[in-house]
Every structure is written in C-alpha cells, then in structure tokens.
Scaffold this motif. Structure first.
Motif, PDB file in Angstrom:
ATOM      1  N   ALA A  46       6.075   5.208   6.615  1.00  0.00           N
ATOM      2  CA  ALA A  46       5.581   3.910   6.147  1.00  0.00           C
ATOM      3  C   ALA A  46       6.312   2.788   6.861  1.00  0.00           C
ATOM      4  N   VAL A  47       5.620   1.681   7.091  1.00  0.00           N
ATOM      5  CA  VAL A  47       6.283   0.530   7.708  1.00  0.00           C
ATOM      6  C   VAL A  47       6.919  -0.375   6.660  1.00  0.00           C
ATOM      7  N   TYR A  48       6.419  -0.331   5.427  1.00  0.00           N
ATOM      8  CA  TYR A  48       6.999  -1.096   4.327  1.00  0.00           C
ATOM      9  C   TYR A  48       7.411  -0.118   3.230  1.00  0.00           C
ATOM     10  N   GLY A  49       8.366  -0.538   2.418  1.00  0.00           N
ATOM     11  CA  GLY A  49       8.784   0.339   1.332  1.00  0.00           C
ATOM     12  C   GLY A  49       9.866  -0.295   0.495  1.00  0.00           C
ATOM     13  N   PHE A  87       0.827  -1.207   0.000  1.00  0.00           N
ATOM     14  CA  PHE A  87       0.000   0.000   0.000  1.00  0.00           C
ATOM     15  C   PHE A  87       0.865   1.261   0.000  1.00  0.00           C
ATOM     16  N   PHE A  88       2.045   1.172   0.598  1.00  0.00           N
ATOM     17  CA  PHE A  88       2.907   2.341   0.743  1.00  0.00           C
ATOM     18  C   PHE A  88       3.711   2.641  -0.518  1.00  0.00           C
ATOM     19  N   HIS A  89       3.537   1.833  -1.541  1.00  0.00           N
ATOM     20  CA  HIS A  89       4.124   2.143  -2.842  1.00  0.00           C
ATOM     21  C   HIS A  89       3.166   2.951  -3.717  1.00  0.00           C
ATOM     22  N   ARG A  90       1.963   3.185  -3.274  1.00  0.00           N
ATOM     23  CA  ARG A  90       1.005   3.923  -4.080  1.00  0.00           C
ATOM     24  C   ARG A  90       1.467   5.367  -4.281  1.00  0.00           C
ATOM     25  N   ALA A  91       1.168   5.901  -5.448  1.00  0.00           N
ATOM     26  CA  ALA A  91       1.646   7.229  -5.819  1.00  0.00           C
ATOM     27  C   ALA A  91       1.090   8.331  -4.921  1.00  0.00           C
ATOM     28  N   GLY A  92      -0.073   8.105  -4.327  1.00  0.00           N
ATOM     29  CA  GLY A  92      -0.696   9.122  -3.482  1.00  0.00           C
ATOM     30  C   GLY A  92       0.137   9.554  -2.292  1.00  0.00           C
ATOM     31  N   TRP A  93       1.077   8.720  -1.885  1.00  0.00           N
ATOM     32  CA  TRP A  93       1.922   9.084  -0.749  1.00  0.00           C
ATOM     33  C   TRP A  93       2.809  10.295  -1.060  1.00  0.00           C
ATOM     34  N   GLN A  94       3.090  10.528  -2.340  1.00  0.00           N
ATOM     35  CA  GLN A  94       3.915  11.677  -2.688  1.00  0.00           C
ATOM     36  C   GLN A  94       3.235  12.975  -2.253  1.00  0.00           C
ATOM     37  N   LYS A  95       1.973  13.101  -2.536  1.00  0.00           N
ATOM     38  CA  LYS A  95       1.213  14.303  -2.150  1.00  0.00           C
ATOM     39  C   LYS A  95       1.150  14.426  -0.626  1.00  0.00           C
ATOM     40  N   ILE A  96       0.971  13.307   0.066  1.00  0.00           N
ATOM     41  CA  ILE A  96       0.893  13.329   1.526  1.00  0.00           C
ATOM     42  C   ILE A  96       2.203  13.837   2.122  1.00  0.00           C
ATOM     43  N   VAL A  97       3.317  13.252   1.708  1.00  0.00           N
ATOM     44  CA  VAL A  97       4.619  13.608   2.276  1.00  0.00           C
ATOM     45  C   VAL A  97       4.984  15.057   1.961  1.00  0.00           C
ATOM     46  N   GLN A  98       4.659  15.507   0.753  1.00  0.00           N
ATOM     47  CA  GLN A  98       4.975  16.883   0.360  1.00  0.00           C
ATOM     48  C   GLN A  98       4.053  17.899   1.035  1.00  0.00           C
TER      49      GLN A  98
END
Length: 345
Positions: A83-86, A30-41
């Motif tokens: 993220a716990v996985y990556g 789940f932590f490879h999803r592209a949406g995390w980029q917006k969250i982190v930024q």
C-alpha cells in the motif's frame, strides 16, 4: 472503556463495522479497508495483524499491519505492505496511541528489525523518515472542458494527439489484457511483476471499487491499461502498463485523460495520481499534468537496525539485478517475479 482487538477474517460482523468506520474517518484511505487482510494473507502468505479499537460507542480506530519476514529484504511489520498509504486511522489521539502501543508490543514480540507507518500526515517527528516518496492529488473540475484546460499546454496536446489517433477506452470485465500490458512494462523497467492472481483477487474482493480501463488502437490492439481503486469521492489509478508502441500514439496520456473524464461523469471530486519517487520519469510525467507533489511521511521505529531500509529500485545495490531482470524472457520473469515481489511489500 477502550479495547484493542485483532480482526479475524471470518468475523463478518466486525468486518462490516471496521469498513463503516473507515468510510467515515477522514484519516482513512482505501488501504485501510478490511479486505486487504484477505489479500495479504491469501496471495502473499504473510501474517496480518489488523488491529481495531472499540468502545461502547463502536469502532474508534483501525490499524492494518502486515508482517514480512524475508531473508532477502529483512524482517518488518508495516502498515501496510503493498500500500502507498497506511498507518493509524483513529477518532482521536488517545485511540491512536492505544493502537500504536499494541503495534509496538507485537513488533517486539515478533522480533522485527523495524515498524513502519506509511502516513499521509506526519505523526512522529522523532522517528527516522523515508523522504523518497511524494503523492499527487488534484481536484476534478465540474466538466470535461475545464479539466482539459487545467492540463498544461504541452501535455494537453498529447491528450489531443491520442484523441486524433482514434484511440478508444473500454472498461474490462477481467484483468487479462491489463496483466499482459503490466507484466511487459515492469519487465522492461527491470522489476518483478506481481502475480496475475493478485489482480484477480483485488477485483473479487473490492468489486466495483476496483476497475480496469484499457486503451486500444483503432484496429483493436490493446496499447495501455490501468487498474484503479475508488474510495469515497476519489479515483486512484494504482497499477498501469503499456506496450512500447503506446508512447508514439499518446496512449498513456489518453488513458489518464479517459480515466479523469469518466470520473468527472461519475461525479467524483479528486484524482489521486498516487505515489512516485523523487527524480523518476513517473514523477516528471505527473508534474507535466499540472499536479503538485505532496511529501509522504513514511516513519520507522527501528529495533534491530541503524538506518531506514532502502528496498526500492533507486538503491544502487540493485542495479545489476535490475539490468539482469530486463533481459529475462517474459515467461520466466512472470514465473519468478511473484517469489521475489511478495517479500518487498
């Protein structure tokens, strides 16, 4: 011809190709999803380097990275902060090596102290490793009776106690009740809370794949809550919180049972209890549910340091800070917490 590129947040077409690869790749989480980029930024204001490998056949691998440069906790590039996985998800080893080479080039250019992979499976036997964390995953059986009987007897008794106490679970449309429970819980444990806007952003970004379940007493009082992610056939309870009366009413036990029961009804196949540190209460709680720990392989390429970072509550250096944080008024802790926790990743 394989090309390594950086995903731009406004590139909707490539974002869709990225996520299609993630959904199909066995190594992806789940932590490879592209949406995390917006969250982190947007929420934590860290620079991101979401790398992808592309050939004529389409996306062949992805590597989401976040750059955390903190005077308190150091300068690092990690896959992925919060993220716990990556780490790398790739179609083959050639693609993985190409992504890793680019990541190391970026790490050197940024002048970080270390590069970190948060792997489920080991990748580099020659890299220093953090052996503090394990994950707990278990198959969801076909019906409620089978899942209940699979829980060890003492823990099963706690679930039944929650049922007997007339507790009720509901799916919340927002994070309001969850955040109140979560923030109170982490303050009691002496750790800073993530900001409410982070959880709101998770719901906005991931939609139905980010869900809040809250357990209430018969009189309507919210006692315990969990925010879970859904990915392929799995449910991952990721953030949780409770008020102190929840323990005597077995609300926490009931909460996870209700999550498992609902997941079974949806036809999901895996209950991922997530990461815990060895020797903690969370670790013991999950073992009591009959889940067996699996080591996580957090690997580090060290550039400007000699050992693996220990930015976690188990570090004796933070004992005084934890004790002080527990005494802060909740409003102060909630105001100050985001400034601290954004640098932890």
């Amino acid at each position: 011809m394989l090309n390594i590129k950086r995903l731009m947040p406004a590139d909707i077409a490539t974002t869709k190709r990225w996520d299609a690869f993630v959904m199909a790749c066995p190594e992806a989480t789940f932590f490879h999803r592209a949406g995390w980029q917006k969250i982190v930024q947007d929420i934590f204001h860290h620079d991101t380097y979401f790398l992808y490998a592309e050939s004529d056949e389409g996306v062949q691998g992805v590597l989401p990275l976040g750059h955390v440069n903190s005077w308190l906790f150091g300068n690092s590039l990690a896959g992925l902060p919060f993220a716990v996985y990556g780490g790398i998800a790739a179609a083959n080893e050639q693609v993985a090596q190409a992504l890793e080479h680019e990541a190391q080039q970026i790490a050197r250019r940024l002048g970080v102290a270390h590069l970190e992979w948060r792997n489920i499976n080991p990748r580099h036997a020659d890299w220093p490793r953090q052996d503090l964390y394990v994950t707990f995953r278990k198959e969801i059986l076909a019906d409620d009776d089978a899942n209940l009987l699979a829980i060890p007897r003492k823990q099963r008794a706690m679930v039944r106690k929650g049922i007997k106490n007339g507790l009720v679970s509901t799916i919340d449309p927002d994070v309001e009740r969850f955040f109140a429970l979560y923030a109170d819980n982490v303050r009691r444990h002496g750790t800073p809370a993530l900001p409410k806007r982070y959880f709101q952003a998770l719901q906005a970004e991931f939609g139905a794949d980010c869900e809040v379940l809250t357990v209430s007493a018969p009189d309507g009082r919210a006692l315990s809550s969990v925010l879970s992610f859904y990915f392929r056939g799995e449910v991952l309870p990721y953030y949780a919180g409770d008020f102190e009366p929840a323990r005597e009413l077995a609300a926490n036990d009931f909460k996870y049972w209700e999550l498992m029961r609902r997941a079974c009804a949806r036809g999901l196949k895996v209950f991922d209890y997530g990461r815990s540190k060895l020797g903690t209460g969370s670790y013991a709680f999950k073992r009591n549910w009959g889940f067996e720990p699996t080591p996580l392989h957090y690997e580090y390429c060290l550039y400007k340091r000699d050992d693996v970072p220990q930015n976690n509550p188990s570090n004796a250096r933070y004992k005084l800070l934890i004790a002080t944080w527990r005494r802060l008024p909740l409003a102060v802790a909630n105001w100050l917490g985001p400034f601290v926790v954004r640098n932890l990743g």
